[in-house]
Design an enzyme around this catalytic site. Structure first.
Site, short mmCIF file in Angstrom:
data_model
loop_
_atom_site.label_atom_id
_atom_site.label_comp_id
_atom_site.label_asym_id
_atom_site.label_seq_id
_atom_site.Cartn_x
_atom_site.Cartn_y
_atom_site.Cartn_z
N ILE A 65 0.84 -1.20 0.00
CA ILE A 65 0.00 0.00 0.00
C ILE A 65 0.88 1.25 0.00
CG2 ILE A 65 -1.98 1.15 1.06
CD1 ILE A 65 -2.54 -1.46 2.61
N PRO A 66 1.51 1.55 -1.14
CA PRO A 66 2.28 2.79 -1.21
C PRO A 66 1.36 3.99 -1.10
CG PRO A 66 2.20 1.71 -3.36
CD PRO A 66 1.53 0.80 -2.39
N HIS A 67 1.84 5.05 -0.46
CA HIS A 67 0.97 6.22 -0.27
C HIS A 67 1.78 7.51 -0.26
CE1 HIS A 67 2.05 4.30 3.56
NE2 HIS A 67 2.16 5.51 4.05
N TYR A 68 1.07 8.58 -0.59
CA TYR A 68 1.67 9.91 -0.69
C TYR A 68 0.63 10.95 -0.27
CZ TYR A 68 3.02 14.28 -2.99
OH TYR A 68 3.32 15.59 -3.27
#
Length: 134
Positions: A65-68
């Site tokens: 779950i990559p997030h920014y």
């Protein structure tokens, strides 16, 4: 806010092919860009890479779950990629990742990305739910 409200048809790929972690992150930025919720795809991708440098967002059980959170985002969004054969994502359990969800959150006081991360994590803890997605 519901998870389904953040997804758009353009930001989902159910037939992903195995790729490197870097290529997967670039592709997630492309999927998110297709949703129209990103103001700057290049900065969004760079933000995802910066987050990965802190520690992997591959949480185990075949999920990443990559997030920014930042100015590159116009509106909260979620992109989803299913990689049936898996891809290496430096997972904490050493296993290949089959489900990748990228979160995009605008730089506001609200921590939308944490709310989405929490809701998504609860959903994905349901082993049957995850298996059905794959």
């Amino acid at each position: 806010m519901r998870i389904t409200d953040l997804l758009s048809k353009e930001s989902i790929d159910l037939k992903g092919k195995p790729m490197s972690k870097d290529a997967a992150i670039e592709y997630m930025a492309e999927l998110m860009s297709r949703s129209g919720k990103i103001a700057d795809k290049k900065e969004y991708a760079a933000g995802l890479f910066r987050r990965e440098q802190e520690s992997t967002t591959a949480v185990g059980e075949g999920i990443a779950i990559p997030h920014y959170k930042g100015n590159a985002v116009k509106a909260p969004g979620l992109a989803a990629l299913v990689v049936k054969d898996g891809t290496d994502f430096d997972s904490i359990d050493g296993e290949k990742v089959h489900l990748i969800f990228a979160i995009a959150a605008p730089d506001t006081k609200e921590n939308v990305h944490l709310d989405v991360l929490s809701k998504l994590s609860v959903m994905l803890m349901d082993e049957n739910f995850s298996k059905n997605l794959i």
